[in-house]
Scaffold this active site. Structure first.
Site, PDB file in Angstrom:
ATOM      1  N   ASP A 146      41.279  44.475 -39.334  1.00 45.66           N
ATOM      2  CA  ASP A 146      40.921  46.019 -38.843  1.00 45.66           C
ATOM      3  C   ASP A 146      41.433  45.506 -40.337  1.00 45.66           C
ATOM      4  O   ASP A 146      40.034  46.664 -41.021  1.00 45.66           O
ATOM      5  CB  ASP A 146      41.206  46.650 -38.570  1.00 45.66           C
ATOM      6  CG  ASP A 146      40.392  46.732 -37.371  1.00 45.66           C
ATOM      7  OD1 ASP A 146      39.366  45.194 -36.782  1.00 45.66           O
ATOM      8  OD2 ASP A 146      39.886  47.648 -36.468  1.00 45.66           O
ATOM      9  N   GLY A 210      37.756  56.854 -31.968  1.00 51.62           N
ATOM     10  CA  GLY A 210      38.802  56.635 -33.246  1.00 51.62           C
ATOM     11  C   GLY A 210      38.302  57.277 -33.761  1.00 51.62           C
ATOM     12  O   GLY A 210      36.961  57.030 -34.076  1.00 51.62           O
ATOM     13  N   GLU A 383      30.503  44.466 -34.854  1.00 52.41           N
ATOM     14  CA  GLU A 383      32.144  44.385 -35.043  1.00 52.41           C
ATOM     15  C   GLU A 383      32.414  42.868 -34.958  1.00 52.41           C
ATOM     16  O   GLU A 383      32.544  41.981 -35.365  1.00 52.41           O
ATOM     17  CB  GLU A 383      33.667  45.284 -34.851  1.00 52.41           C
ATOM     18  CG  GLU A 383      33.315  46.195 -34.920  1.00 52.41           C
ATOM     19  CD  GLU A 383      34.416  46.896 -34.547  1.00 52.41           C
ATOM     20  OE1 GLU A 383      35.816  47.620 -34.703  1.00 52.41           O
ATOM     21  OE2 GLU A 383      34.112  47.955 -34.154  1.00 52.41           O
TER      22      GLU A 383
END
Length: 397
Positions: A146, A210, A383
Site C-alpha cells: 500500500d 479507513g 485493488e
C-alpha cells in the site's frame, strides 16, 4: 489457462479473488471470516452462485487449505497447478519496498519487522504469505505494498518537523497507505477524462472504514493524509485521524483505564472516529439514519467527518495549485451521495458544480455539471485487479 489469486488477509479474515490472466476475468471470489473461532464462515461466489459454510478454522494456514479445497470442490479449478501466481496485499512496506516484490524469506521477515507501522494489518499479511508458501511453495508469490505508490513523495512532504535523528535512526516519517487504490482510480480517471495521466492534477479520496486523501501530480503521489501509520489523516470509521499528540500522555495520566501509550493508541485505532463520536456505530448508513432521527451524537459525528475530509481536499487543492478532478472511491466514497454532496458543497469557491441527480442516483463517473471547472468522479476501486496485474508483471521478468 493460468490463474492468479489476489489475497487480502486480516487478523481474523482472508479475502480473495481468483482471476484468469492476462484476460483479467474474475473467475471466483470469497472471504473466510472469524478465523480462530469455532464458527468461522467461508463464502465462495462463482458463476452467479454462492456457497457458505460454517467451519472450525484455527489459523490462516487452515484457511488457505479450505480456500483451495473449495476451488476444486466447486470445479472452479481442476487442480492446484492451474494457479500460477498469488499476490498479497501488504499495508506497510516502509522504506524497504518502492514497488511490489517477489516473496522470499527475507521479504517475509521485513513484512513482519514493519508490523509496528501497521499493527492491524502486517502481521495478518505475513500469516497469509506463510500459509500459501507452505501449501503452494512453487508458485510465483508477490507482495503488493500500500505504501509503494507514495514513495514518490519528497522529503519536505514526508518528514515530520522533529529532530532528524528520529528519521535517520528510527525511520519515523510519513509513509501513507491505500496506495494501490489511489493509483488504480487515478489511472481510471485519466481514461474517463480522455487525457494522459501525465498531464493531470488529481485529488483521490479513498473513503471507506479507513479514509485517506492523496494529491496526485502527473501520475505520482506528492502528498497523502495517512502518515507513519494508517491512524493519521481525516476521521475514519473507528480511527481518530489526526489529533494533538499531547493528548496521549494526558490521557495516560488521567484515565485509569488507559494504562500506557499503547492503550491510548489502541483506543484511537479501534474505538474512535465515527464510532467514538456517535457512541453507536462506525457505519455511515447508521450515522445517516441518526441524521434522519436527529440523534445529536450522530449529527456531530457526521459533521466532524465532513469537516475533516473537506479540509484535506482544500489543503491538496492548494498543494497542487488547483486540480482537474476529485475522485471518490471505496465503500463510502462510492455509496454515500450525501457525504459527497456535503464535502463538495464547501468547495464551490473552486468552481466545482455537482449535478445533484447524477450524485444521488449512484452514477459512476462524472457527477458534475458540464461547465464545472473541476470534475468530480465516482470510480469503484479494484485493488485486487492491481494486485493480479503486478503478479503477472513480475512473473514475466
Amino acid at each position: 489457462m493460468s490463474k492468479t489469486i489476489a489475497i487480502n488477509a486480516g487478523s481474523s479474515s482472508l479475502k480473495w479473488q481468483l482471476y484468469e490472466m492476462p484476460e483479467e476475468k474474475v473467475v471466483a471470489k470469497g472471504i473466510i471470516e472469524r478465523i480462530g473461532l469455532k464458527d468461522s464462515i467461508s463464502t465462495v461466489k462463482f458463476d452467479d452462485k454462492k456457497d457458505e459454510q460454517i467451519l472450525d478454522i484455527v489459523d490462516h494456514t487452515q484457511a488457505v487449505k479450505i480456500l483451495l479445497e473449495d476451488l476444486t470442490k466447486h470445479g472452479i479449478i481442476k487442480d492446484f497447478n492451474e494457479i500460477t501466481g498469488v499476490g498479497h496485499r501488504v499495508v506497510a512496506g516502509g522504506e524497504y519496498f518502492k514497488e511490489s516484490a517477489l516473496v522470499d524469506d527475507k521479504v517475509v521477515e521485513q513484512v513482519e519487522e514493519l508490523s509496528a507501522l501497521a499493527p492491524l494489518h502486517n502481521p495478518a499479511a505475513a500469516a497469509g504469505i506463510r500459509a500459501f508458501r507452505e501449501i503452494l511453495p512453487d508458485i510465483t508469490s508477490v507482495c503488493v505494498f500500500d505504501t509503494a505508490f507514495h514513495t514518490t513523495m519528497q522529503p519536505h512532504t514526508y518528514l515530520y518537523p522533529i529532530p532528524q535523528k528520529y528519521y535517520t535512526d528510527y525511520k519515523v516519517r510519513k509513509y501513507g497507505a491505500h496506495g494501490t487504490s489511489h493509483q488504480y482510480v487515478a489511472q481510471e480517471a485519466a481514461k474517463q477524462l480522455g487525457r494522459p495521466l501525465e498531464e493531470l492534477k488529481l485529488i483521490t479520496a479513498h473513503v471507506g472504514n479507513g479514509v485517506s486523501i492523496t494529491a496526485n501530480y502527473h501520475g505520482q503521489s506528492i502528498d497523502t493524509s495517512m502518515g507513519f501509520t494508517p491512524l493519521a489523516g481525516p476521521m475514519m470509521g473507528t480511527r481518530s485521524g489526526d489529533i494533538d499528540p499531547a493528548i496521549i500522555p494526558y490521557l495516560v495520566a488521567n484515565d485509569p483505564e488507559l494504562e500506557d501509550a499503547a492503550a491510548v493508541v489502541n483506543m484511537l485505532n479501534k474505538q474512535s472516529g465515527l464510532l467514538g463520536v456517535s457512541g453507536t456505530s462506525s457505519d455511515m448508513r447508521d450515522i445517516e439514519a441518526g441524521l434522519q432521527s436527529k440523534d445529536p451524537n450522530a449529527v456531530l459525528a457526521y459533521n466532524v467527518f465532513i469537516d475533516r475530509i473537506k479540509k484535506f481536499i482544500g489543503q491538496y487543492l492548494a498543494v497542487l495549485n488547483g486540480a482537474d478532478a476529485i475522485i471518490f472511491t471505496a465503500g463510502m466514497g462510492e455509496n454515500a451521495p450525501l457525504m459527497r454532496q456535503d464535502v463538495i458543497a464547501g468547495l464551490s469557491w473552486f468552481g466545482i458544480e455537482l449535478d445533484p441527480e447524477k450524485n444521488v442516483f449512484g452514477y459512476f463517473g462524472d457527477i458534475t455539471k458540464p461547465d464545472s471547472k473541476v470534475k468530480v468522479l465516482v470510480i469503484p476501486t479494484d485493488e485486487e485487479l492491481m494486485i493480479a496485474r503486478d503478479v503477472e508483471r513480475l512473473k514475466a521478468k
